[in-house]
Design an enzyme around this catalytic site. Structure first.
Site, PDB file in Angstrom:
ATOM      1  N   ASP A   1       0.849  -1.184   0.000  1.00  0.00           N
ATOM      2  CA  ASP A   1       0.000   0.000   0.000  1.00  0.00           C
ATOM      3  C   ASP A   1       0.887   1.237   0.000  1.00  0.00           C
ATOM      4  O   ASP A   1       2.029   1.189   0.478  1.00  0.00           O
ATOM      5  CB  ASP A   1      -0.865  -0.025   1.274  1.00  0.00           C
ATOM      6  CG  ASP A   1      -2.293   0.397   1.021  1.00  0.00           C
ATOM      7  OD1 ASP A   1      -2.474   1.521   0.515  1.00  0.00           O
ATOM      8  OD2 ASP A   1      -3.208  -0.371   1.338  1.00  0.00           O
TER       9      ASP A   1
ATOM     10  N   ASP B   1      -3.403   4.571  -2.347  1.00  0.00           N
ATOM     11  CA  ASP B   1      -4.563   5.003  -1.576  1.00  0.00           C
ATOM     12  C   ASP B   1      -5.123   6.324  -2.114  1.00  0.00           C
ATOM     13  O   ASP B   1      -4.368   7.290  -2.319  1.00  0.00           O
ATOM     14  CB  ASP B   1      -4.068   5.194  -0.128  1.00  0.00           C
ATOM     15  CG  ASP B   1      -5.172   5.379   0.866  1.00  0.00           C
ATOM     16  OD1 ASP B   1      -5.899   4.419   1.109  1.00  0.00           O
ATOM     17  OD2 ASP B   1      -5.285   6.504   1.413  1.00  0.00           O
TER      18      ASP B   1
ATOM     19  N   GLU C   1      -6.724   3.334  -5.948  1.00  0.00           N
ATOM     20  CA  GLU C   1      -8.038   3.297  -5.295  1.00  0.00           C
ATOM     21  C   GLU C   1      -8.846   4.482  -5.806  1.00  0.00           C
ATOM     22  O   GLU C   1      -8.564   5.627  -5.470  1.00  0.00           O
ATOM     23  CB  GLU C   1      -7.881   3.394  -3.769  1.00  0.00           C
ATOM     24  CG  GLU C   1      -9.209   3.208  -3.055  1.00  0.00           C
ATOM     25  CD  GLU C   1      -9.244   3.793  -1.644  1.00  0.00           C
ATOM     26  OE1 GLU C   1     -10.144   3.419  -0.885  1.00  0.00           O
ATOM     27  OE2 GLU C   1      -8.401   4.649  -1.311  1.00  0.00           O
TER      28      GLU C   1
ATOM     29  N   HIS D   1     -11.235  -3.535   3.362  1.00  0.00           N
ATOM     30  CA  HIS D   1     -11.204  -3.148   4.773  1.00  0.00           C
ATOM     31  C   HIS D   1     -12.038  -1.902   5.068  1.00  0.00           C
ATOM     32  O   HIS D   1     -12.021  -1.404   6.188  1.00  0.00           O
ATOM     33  CB  HIS D   1      -9.747  -2.918   5.185  1.00  0.00           C
ATOM     34  CG  HIS D   1      -9.162  -1.755   4.439  1.00  0.00           C
ATOM     35  ND1 HIS D   1      -8.942  -1.792   3.075  1.00  0.00           N
ATOM     36  CD2 HIS D   1      -8.796  -0.523   4.840  1.00  0.00           C
ATOM     37  CE1 HIS D   1      -8.464  -0.631   2.679  1.00  0.00           C
ATOM     38  NE2 HIS D   1      -8.363   0.157   3.729  1.00  0.00           N
ATOM     39  N   ASP D   2     -12.718  -1.370   4.052  1.00  0.00           N
ATOM     40  CA  ASP D   2     -13.536  -0.170   4.243  1.00  0.00           C
ATOM     41  C   ASP D   2     -15.029  -0.440   4.082  1.00  0.00           C
ATOM     42  O   ASP D   2     -15.838   0.468   4.290  1.00  0.00           O
ATOM     43  CB  ASP D   2     -13.170   0.898   3.189  1.00  0.00           C
ATOM     44  CG  ASP D   2     -11.758   1.431   3.364  1.00  0.00           C
ATOM     45  OD1 ASP D   2     -11.280   1.497   4.513  1.00  0.00           O
ATOM     46  OD2 ASP D   2     -11.130   1.775   2.341  1.00  0.00           O
TER      47      ASP D   2
HETATM   48  C1  GLC Z   1      -8.550   4.822   1.802  1.00  0.00           C
HETATM   49  C2  GLC Z   1      -8.315   3.631   2.685  1.00  0.00           C
HETATM   50  C3  GLC Z   1      -9.003   3.868   3.990  1.00  0.00           C
HETATM   51  C4  GLC Z   1      -8.386   5.097   4.630  1.00  0.00           C
HETATM   52  C5  GLC Z   1      -8.442   6.295   3.693  1.00  0.00           C
HETATM   53  C6  GLC Z   1      -7.501   7.371   4.139  1.00  0.00           C
HETATM   54  O1  GLC Z   1      -9.882   4.968   1.459  1.00  0.00           O
HETATM   55  O2  GLC Z   1      -8.721   2.459   2.046  1.00  0.00           O
HETATM   56  O3  GLC Z   1      -8.912   2.780   4.859  1.00  0.00           O
HETATM   57  O4  GLC Z   1      -9.058   5.414   5.821  1.00  0.00           O
HETATM   58  O5  GLC Z   1      -8.048   5.978   2.386  1.00  0.00           O
HETATM   59  O6  GLC Z   1      -6.187   6.974   3.976  1.00  0.00           O
END
Ligand code: GLC
Length: 531
Positions: A106, A208, A274, A341-342
């Site tokens: 990541d 991210d 992402e 994980h979100d």
């Molecule tokens: C992304 C991650 C999430 C995090 C956010 C801020 O969406 O997947 O878990 O809280 O970014 O980094």
């Protein structure tokens, strides 16, 4: 096209590991990198006696105060002692590569932790050379923040700093100040972070919220969406049109620079982004084959909100897939994500394990690289997190309904205490269903969710049609979704029935979907849900 022509990430399946919750090797209640090493044979030992995934994406393990579960990074080029050290990471890469498992890490470019030395310097004085590494602005004349932007986690996206009498910007938690990518020194330093990990031998990097790093330079107020309620009164972010705070013009040239950096490396290094944007905007992140290899496709999750439902009918799913296929550029390779994980656990989000099984077949037979979130293969469900155990900043701010901790509970390895994840109390409570739902038990059960995933994964590995073949939907009765995958002489038909669900039969041996024709055996009764 020969088999060799395909890249590993086109043929392969990605498995996401949330390291804090995978396997605790040092008995502190938190998972770690050594724990992952110990479980590599489960993931793929080269035989059908293992799950059969090709790559693991590991969520952040960098030094962090853990305000946002590691997505608040205090040092981009090291490992937090909670998870091990750089030597452990090197051993993990070597051990994974021995088994032909690729490693994806990541990368959190939009913001650092407020404990990162860069931010500590930046906030120390207005004249510090690192001042401009973050986004600082004066208050409005009435003392309020410079604009109306909201944080993803709720509340305003600005926090007042008493020492230097300015506001700093944070798209997420106040402990996650946004880096100023318009400063060339910041960009250079952040591109160096990518090089650091690629030099160390990682096969891919998941970036991210990469579409957020480039904002309007003047940061004007954003218009409100008429009538939008958002996720409660504190959710300014959810009530605005995001014209200026992300996906802003200029972002694509950053994507191109990143791609050039990846392409300079030997081997097929994979760039994933992402991207929570609608389909047309998401597709732009493929560029002209010069941006991301895989902008994550959340079409079948639909929204990161914990409360919004995924449309889950045959017609909805087919429409989402067909629109995606049609929008994919000719050179582009697709991908599918159904959980992470979100977002809520699949079985919880869709409402039943039978539906989660259909989702598994779909995920592993669609055209495009699948990403499986750890635990989906055993059908884990959302954890019930007591209010005093909430760790997620989104849950703390927006309320328990939105806490992402629910999908981050420890992995369930076996029926022993703490689910074989640890030997001591764990950082989030283990889901109490672990004695019934765990790897050890499901491994032996021919009909378990785990057996379904494992068999599907191995079928897919062996089949060019299933992994990289063409996709063609067929006409089929209402409530069903049928498609064909074809590669050379190999043709596979996938047929899914989204209607009717057997909740129970008297012989207790049928559960799940029924077809239009239901054959009853002597003295058998069936209870079917039809909606
Ligand atoms: C992304 C991650 C999430 C995090 C956010 C801020 O969406 O997947 O878990 O809280 O970014 O980094």
């Amino acid at each position: 096209m020969s088999e060799l022509h395909w890249r590993w990430w086109q043929r392969g399946v990605i498995y996401q590991i949330y390291p804090r919750s995978y396997k605790d090797s040092n008995h502190d209640g938190t998972g770690d990198l050594q724990g992952i090493i110990e479980k590599l044979d489960y993931l793929n030992d080269g035989t059908e006696n293992s799950l059969g995934v090709d790559a693991i994406w590991i969520s952040p393990f960098f030094p962090s105060p853990m305000k946002d579960a590691g997505y608040d990074v205090a040092n981009y080029v090291d490992v937090d002692p909670l998870f091990g050290d750089l030597a452990t990471f090197d051993r993990l890469i070597a051990a994974a590569h021995e088994r032909n498992i690729k490693i994806i890490i990541d990368y959190v470019p939009n913001h650092s932790s407020d404990r990162h030395p860069w931010f500590i310097e930046s906030r120390s004085s207005r004249t510090n050379p690192k001042r401009d590494w973050y986004i600082w602005q004066d208050a409005r004349p009435d003392g309020s923040p410079p604009n109306n932007w909201g944080s993803v986690f709720g509340g305003k996206a600005w926090t007042w700093d008493d020492t230097t009498q300015q506001y700093y910007f944070h798209q997420f938690d106040p402990s996650q100040p946004d880096l100023n990518w318009r400063n060339p020194a910041v960009k250079a330093a952040m591109l160096d972070v990518l090089r650091f990990w690629l030099d160390r031998g990682v096969d891919g990097i998941r970036m991210d919220v990469i579409y957020m790093v480039w904002k309007h330079p003047d940061m004007p107020d954003q218009p409100l969406i008429p009538g939008a309620a958002g996720r409660g009164p504190d959710d300014l972010f959810g009530r605005q049109q995001h014209l200026y705070d992300y996906n802003y013009e200029g972002i694509h040239s950053i994507m191109q620079e990143i791609r050039t950096l990846f392409d300079a490396y030997p081997g097929d290094r994979l760039s994933i982004g992402e991207i929570w944007l609608d389909l047309p905007e998401r597709m732009k992140y493929y560029g002209n084959n010069d941006e991301l290899h895989l902008p994550f496709n959340f079409g079948l999750i639909s929204s990161a909100s914990f409360l919004e439902e995924t449309p889950w009918s045959a017609a909805d799913v087919r429409r989402i897939v067909d629109e995606y296929e049609a929008a994919l550029p000719a050179f582009g390779w697709g991908n599918w994500v159904m959980g992470n994980h979100d977002t809520p656990r699949l079985a919880s989000r869709l409402g039943s394990h039978s539906k989660a099984r259909t989702a598994a077949l779909l995920l592993l037979t669609l055209r495009g690289t699948p990403t499986i979130y750890m635990g989906e293969e055993i059908g884990m469900v959302n954890g019930d997190i007591p209010p005093d155990k909430i760790d997620d900043p989104q849950g703390l701010r927006l309320g328990a309904a939105y806490t992402r901790d629910k999908c981050r509970t420890p992995f369930q390895w076996d029926g022993s205490d703490y689910a074989g994840f640890s030997t001591v109390p764990t950082w989030l409570p283990v889901n109490p269903d672990y004695p019934l739902r765990n790897v050890a038990g499901e491994w032996l059960d021919e009909r378990s969710m785990l057996t379904l995933y494992r068999r599907l994964l191995w079928l897919r590995r062996r089949s060019m049609a299933l992994s990289v073949g063409s996709y063609e939907p067929l006409e089929s009765p209402e409530g069903t979704y049928v498609y064909v995958r074809e590669y050379g002489p190999e043709t596979m038909l996938i047929a899914l029935n989204f209607t009717g669900e057997v909740l129970l039969n008297t012989l207790l041996d049928r559960q799940g979907m029924v077809s239009g024709m239901l054959e009853l055996r002597p003295q058998e009764g069936v209870l079917v849900r039809l909606d």
